[in-house]
Design an enzyme around this catalytic site. Structure first.
Site, PDB file in Angstrom:
ATOM      1  N   SER A 170       8.937  38.033  14.782  1.00  0.00           N
ATOM      2  CA  SER A 170       9.462  36.922  15.570  1.00  0.00           C
ATOM      3  C   SER A 170      10.974  36.891  15.542  1.00  0.00           C
ATOM      4  CB  SER A 170       8.960  35.601  14.999  1.00  0.00           C
ATOM      5  OG  SER A 170       7.572  35.578  14.975  1.00  0.00           O
ATOM      6  N   HIS A 208       7.133  41.714  21.070  1.00  0.00           N
ATOM      7  CA  HIS A 208       6.887  40.363  20.577  1.00  0.00           C
ATOM      8  C   HIS A 208       5.912  39.630  21.503  1.00  0.00           C
ATOM      9  CE1 HIS A 208       8.708  36.166  19.528  1.00  0.00           C
ATOM     10  NE2 HIS A 208       7.652  36.424  18.792  1.00  0.00           N
ATOM     11  N   GLU A 216       8.058  39.823  24.821  1.00  0.00           N
ATOM     12  CA  GLU A 216       9.500  40.040  24.697  1.00  0.00           C
ATOM     13  C   GLU A 216       9.661  41.460  24.132  1.00  0.00           C
ATOM     14  OE1 GLU A 216      11.110  37.098  21.977  1.00  0.00           O
ATOM     15  OE2 GLU A 216      12.938  36.904  23.119  1.00  0.00           O
ATOM     16  N   ASN A 270      12.667  32.701  20.072  1.00  0.00           N
ATOM     17  CA  ASN A 270      12.804  31.867  18.883  1.00  0.00           C
ATOM     18  C   ASN A 270      14.206  31.330  18.659  1.00  0.00           C
ATOM     19  OD1 ASN A 270      10.161  31.586  17.764  1.00  0.00           O
ATOM     20  ND2 ASN A 270      10.196  33.824  17.635  1.00  0.00           N
TER      21      ASN A 270
HETATM   22  P1  NAD Z   1      -0.571  35.696   9.471  1.00  0.00           P
HETATM   23  O1  NAD Z   1      -0.124  35.158   8.167  1.00  0.00           O
HETATM   24  O2  NAD Z   1      -1.603  34.953  10.254  1.00  0.00           O
HETATM   25  O3  NAD Z   1      -1.159  37.198   9.264  1.00  0.00           O
HETATM   26  C1  NAD Z   1      -0.461  38.204   8.603  1.00  0.00           C
HETATM   27  C2  NAD Z   1      -1.479  39.227   8.096  1.00  0.00           C
HETATM   28  O4  NAD Z   1      -0.770  40.347   7.549  1.00  0.00           O
HETATM   29  C3  NAD Z   1      -2.389  38.689   6.983  1.00  0.00           C
HETATM   30  O5  NAD Z   1      -3.759  38.841   7.358  1.00  0.00           O
HETATM   31  C4  NAD Z   1      -2.029  39.569   5.779  1.00  0.00           C
HETATM   32  O6  NAD Z   1      -3.162  39.848   4.933  1.00  0.00           O
HETATM   33  C5  NAD Z   1      -1.535  40.830   6.470  1.00  0.00           C
HETATM   34  N1  NAD Z   1      -0.727  41.702   5.620  1.00  0.00           N
HETATM   35  C6  NAD Z   1       0.185  41.371   4.676  1.00  0.00           C
HETATM   36  N2  NAD Z   1       0.677  42.490   4.094  1.00  0.00           N
HETATM   37  C7  NAD Z   1       0.081  43.545   4.697  1.00  0.00           C
HETATM   38  C8  NAD Z   1       0.165  44.958   4.520  1.00  0.00           C
HETATM   39  N3  NAD Z   1       0.977  45.521   3.604  1.00  0.00           N
HETATM   40  N4  NAD Z   1      -0.612  45.750   5.290  1.00  0.00           N
HETATM   41  C9  NAD Z   1      -1.466  45.206   6.207  1.00  0.00           C
HETATM   42  N5  NAD Z   1      -1.576  43.868   6.418  1.00  0.00           N
HETATM   43  C10 NAD Z   1      -0.827  43.057   5.655  1.00  0.00           C
HETATM   44  O7  NAD Z   1       0.746  35.944  10.328  1.00  0.00           O
HETATM   45  P2  NAD Z   1       0.906  35.936  11.936  1.00  0.00           P
HETATM   46  O8  NAD Z   1       1.179  34.549  12.380  1.00  0.00           O
HETATM   47  O9  NAD Z   1      -0.211  36.720  12.548  1.00  0.00           O
HETATM   48  O10 NAD Z   1       2.281  36.729  12.076  1.00  0.00           O
HETATM   49  C11 NAD Z   1       2.310  38.142  12.073  1.00  0.00           C
HETATM   50  C12 NAD Z   1       3.626  38.593  12.709  1.00  0.00           C
HETATM   51  O11 NAD Z   1       3.670  38.114  14.065  1.00  0.00           O
HETATM   52  C13 NAD Z   1       4.874  38.026  12.021  1.00  0.00           C
HETATM   53  O12 NAD Z   1       5.894  38.994  12.065  1.00  0.00           O
HETATM   54  C14 NAD Z   1       5.206  36.814  12.884  1.00  0.00           C
HETATM   55  O13 NAD Z   1       6.580  36.487  12.835  1.00  0.00           O
HETATM   56  C15 NAD Z   1       4.835  37.335  14.263  1.00  0.00           C
HETATM   57  N6  NAD Z   1       4.529  36.310  15.278  1.00  0.00           N
HETATM   58  C16 NAD Z   1       3.819  35.185  14.945  1.00  0.00           C
HETATM   59  C17 NAD Z   1       3.532  34.252  15.952  1.00  0.00           C
HETATM   60  C18 NAD Z   1       2.702  33.020  15.654  1.00  0.00           C
HETATM   61  O14 NAD Z   1       2.608  32.130  16.515  1.00  0.00           O
HETATM   62  N7  NAD Z   1       2.081  32.921  14.503  1.00  0.00           N
HETATM   63  C19 NAD Z   1       3.961  34.460  17.271  1.00  0.00           C
HETATM   64  C20 NAD Z   1       4.664  35.639  17.582  1.00  0.00           C
HETATM   65  C21 NAD Z   1       4.944  36.559  16.562  1.00  0.00           C
END
Ligand code: NAD
Length: 296
Positions: A118, A139, A151, A189
């Site tokens: 993000s 993104h 993005e 963001n």
């Molecule tokens: P989340 O916490 O729901 O999921 C993250 C996952 O990554 C977890 O299941 C965790 O077990 C896994 N993980 C951690 N370490 C790992 C590793 N070494 N190998 C494999 N998997 C691993 O997080 P999210 O909300 O899905 O966010 C993920 C990414 O997407 C982040 O970079 C976040 O900034 C980005 N993002 C989030 C949103 C949102 O609305 N939540 C929107 C756009 C982008």
């Protein structure tokens, strides 16, 4: 491009796997947590069933999409035949740098390494690999199967060819890609998080209550969701991480995270995914009410 690996099966990873698999790509979905993988597969099936009910896909489409996704825990094994890897693991700089080093070692030459971060610098992530020209930001927005925008973030060393490939690929996924340069928070963001932070400050300073703040922004600005509900939906830990990246990256006080947000994350109240943030959520239902802390 045929074989795609998605790293991280959380909120975003399951949606990213879903949209690639629906367009016929072979997807390996990798997570360190067994529980996250099974939850992701259940979520994908539930979302496909919803699309089936709305007649957006047929039964054969649902079966084919599910058959295109293979869950697993071994990044190195999954990456061996990858044409593209999309990293969607937890928003943490050190973790992403570690995963990108691993991906770079395991992926074949020519494989594009994308991140769904993000806010973390694409240039910084690319610098730990031996192929910075093949590293790019992709993104997606939450929920991925529904939201049209991608993005596409060009790091300092990202090549024109990588950029063009990912722009075209995003269109193949039926998304609308927008090219953005690599500065903290990119566009989405950089604009959204200060608004969410200001909404939290308004609550912290008792200008108004949770529902009042959200109602003003929904009815006054025609936002489909108020900023506090949106923060719960994104995840308060994710919001805090992004604000810290903006604060560190620009060095300006206006990005300092509100102490209330910091407290909530420390207390483990991370929003919808933990059942409580600014609102309290009933599992398996759309019902929500203002969290007890904010009813005082
Ligand atoms: P989340 O916490 O729901 O999921 C993250 C996952 O990554 C977890 O299941 C965790 O077990 C896994 N993980 C951690 N370490 C790992 C590793 N070494 N190998 C494999 N998997 C691993 O997080 P999210 O909300 O899905 O966010 C993920 C990414 O997407 C982040 O970079 C976040 O900034 C980005 N993002 C989030 C949103 C949102 O609305 N939540 C929107 C756009 C982008």
């Amino acid at each position: 491009m045929k074989n795609v690996v998605v790293i991280g099966a959380g909120t975003m990873g399951n949606g990213i796997a879903h949209v690639f698999a629906m367009q016929g790509y072979k997807v390996q979905l990798v997570d360190v947590s067994e529980q996250a993988l099974s939850k992701a597969m259940a979520t994908i099936e539930k979302n496909l069933d919803r699309m089936l009910r709305k007649e957006k896909i047929d039964e054969a489409g649902k079966t084919a999409t599910l058959a295109n996704i293979t869950p697993g825990a071994d990044l190195t094994k999954a990456a061996a035949n990858a044409d593209l890897i999309v990293e969607a693991a937890t928003e943490n700089v050190d973790l992403k740098l570690k995963i990108f080093k691993q991906m770079d070692e395991a992926a074949p030459e020519g494989c594009i390494l994308a991140t769904n971060t993000s806010s973390i610098s694409i240039t910084k992530i690319a610098a730990v690999t031996s192929r910075p020209e093949l590293v790019i930001g992709m993104h997606f927005m939450n929920p991925v199967p529904v939201m049209k925008l991608v993005e596409v973030i060009r790091g300092y060393a990202t090549s024109d060819e990588t950029l063009n490939t990912i722009m075209e690929l995003s269109k193949n996924l039926k998304k609308v890609p927008v090219e953005v340069n690599d500065y903290p928070g990119f566009i989405a963001n950089r604009i959204l998080m200060p608004m969410i932070n200001e909404a939290i400050y308004s609550l912290y300073e008792s200008v108004a209550g949770v529902e009042e703040i959200d109602t003003v922004m929904k009815l006054g600005m025609a936002h489909p969701m108020g900023p506090l509900q949106l923060a719960d939906f994104i995840g308060l830990d994710v919001c805090l991480s992004i604000l810290n990246v903006l604060y560190d990256g620009f060095g300006q006080d206006k990005y300092a995270p509100c102490p209330l947000l910091v407290n909530m994350v420390t207390a483990g109240k991370l929003g919808a995914k933990t059942g409580e943030g600014f609102y309290r959520y009933t599992p398996g239902s759309k019902d929500k009410e203002v969290a007890p802390f904010f009813k005082k």
